[in-house]
Motif scaffolding. Structure first.
Motif, PDB file in Angstrom:
ATOM      1  N   ALA A   1       0.878  -1.221  -0.504  1.00 14.72           N
ATOM      2  CA  ALA A   1      -0.047   0.349  -0.299  1.00 14.72           C
ATOM      3  C   ALA A   1       1.154   1.327  -0.092  1.00 14.72           C
ATOM      4  N   LYS A   2       2.207   1.567   0.712  1.00 15.13           N
ATOM      5  CA  LYS A   2       3.019   2.201   0.652  1.00 15.13           C
ATOM      6  C   LYS A   2       3.509   2.418  -0.589  1.00 15.13           C
TER       7      LYS A   2
ATOM      8  N   GLU B   1      12.020  -8.109  -1.087  1.00 13.23           N
ATOM      9  CA  GLU B   1      11.719  -6.868  -2.071  1.00 13.23           C
ATOM     10  C   GLU B   1      11.058  -5.814  -2.039  1.00 13.23           C
ATOM     11  N   LEU B   2       9.962  -5.833  -1.374  1.00 20.43           N
ATOM     12  CA  LEU B   2       9.543  -5.703  -1.119  1.00 20.43           C
ATOM     13  C   LEU B   2       9.472  -4.296   0.230  1.00 20.43           C
ATOM     14  N   ASP B   3      10.787  -4.466   0.901  1.00 21.27           N
ATOM     15  CA  ASP B   3      10.733  -3.091   2.117  1.00 21.27           C
ATOM     16  C   ASP B   3      12.348  -2.855   1.210  1.00 21.27           C
TER      17      ASP B   3
ATOM     18  N   LEU C   1       3.349   5.903  -3.019  1.00 17.82           N
ATOM     19  CA  LEU C   1       4.116   6.726  -3.924  1.00 17.82           C
ATOM     20  C   LEU C   1       4.254   6.358  -5.206  1.00 17.82           C
ATOM     21  N   GLY C   2       3.632   5.757  -5.846  1.00 19.34           N
ATOM     22  CA  GLY C   2       3.484   5.811  -7.602  1.00 19.34           C
ATOM     23  C   GLY C   2       4.261   4.499  -7.743  1.00 19.34           C
ATOM     24  N   VAL C   3       4.882   4.033  -6.855  1.00 18.40           N
ATOM     25  CA  VAL C   3       5.774   2.359  -7.061  1.00 18.40           C
ATOM     26  C   VAL C   3       4.778   1.394  -8.014  1.00 18.40           C
ATOM     27  N   PRO C   4       5.153   1.077  -9.179  1.00 16.18           N
ATOM     28  CA  PRO C   4       4.223  -0.633  -9.415  1.00 16.18           C
ATOM     29  C   PRO C   4       4.665  -1.197  -9.188  1.00 16.18           C
ATOM     30  N   VAL C   5       3.605  -2.582  -8.175  1.00 10.32           N
ATOM     31  CA  VAL C   5       4.252  -3.549  -7.185  1.00 10.32           C
ATOM     32  C   VAL C   5       3.135  -4.156  -7.869  1.00 10.32           C
TER      33      VAL C   5
END
Length: 133
Positions: free
Chosen positions: A101-102, A119-121, A106-110
């Motif tokens: 969600a964070k 990897e997320l961290d 921030l506009g980062v595609p996940v």
């Protein structure tokens, strides 16, 4: 690895993964497997009442590298309040959801699947470092 010992004198104890622990014997169980089966209702009872005992081999940590304390600390750092009785797997799931969600904020595609907690961290740390500079 975990060294699982049957402290009883008479009956072998079957683990949910199919391993049979003979009386007064010790067997090795893979650390990831042990992390899952030690929470099983019957196994937890055996551990609580010392019918079974387990020792985790030193240096053998969770597969993703996050201890319970690290998961709780990271969740608190990100503004969440984890429950004191939450299971480790629940904490991992909450942290992954929160980081996803964070990152999206921030506009980062996940990707929806296949992304590890580490990897997320790392992606979140990189994104916030870039946003701060």
């Amino acid at each position: 690895m975990a060294q699982v010992t049957n402290n009883g004198n008479v009956t072998p104890i079957g683990l949910p993964n199919g391993v049979l622990v003979p009386p007064q014997q010790t067997v090795e169980v893979d650390g990831d497997v042990w992390d899952k089966i030690k929470a099983h209702k019957v196994i937890a009872f055996y551990l609580k009442h010392s019918l079974l005992s387990a020792v985790t081999t030193e240096g053998d940590g969770p597969a993703d590298g996050y201890t319970r304390e690290q998961l709780v600390a990271r969740l608190v750092e990100l503004g969440a309040t984890p429950g004191p009785t939450s299971k480790d797997e629940t904490l991992r799931k909450k942290l992954a959801e929160l980081l996803t969600a964070k990152l999206k904020e921030l506009g980062v595609p996940v990707a929806d699947e296949g992304v590890s907690l580490a990897e997320l961290d790392a992606a979140y740390t990189t994104a916030t470092t870039k946003a701060d500079s």
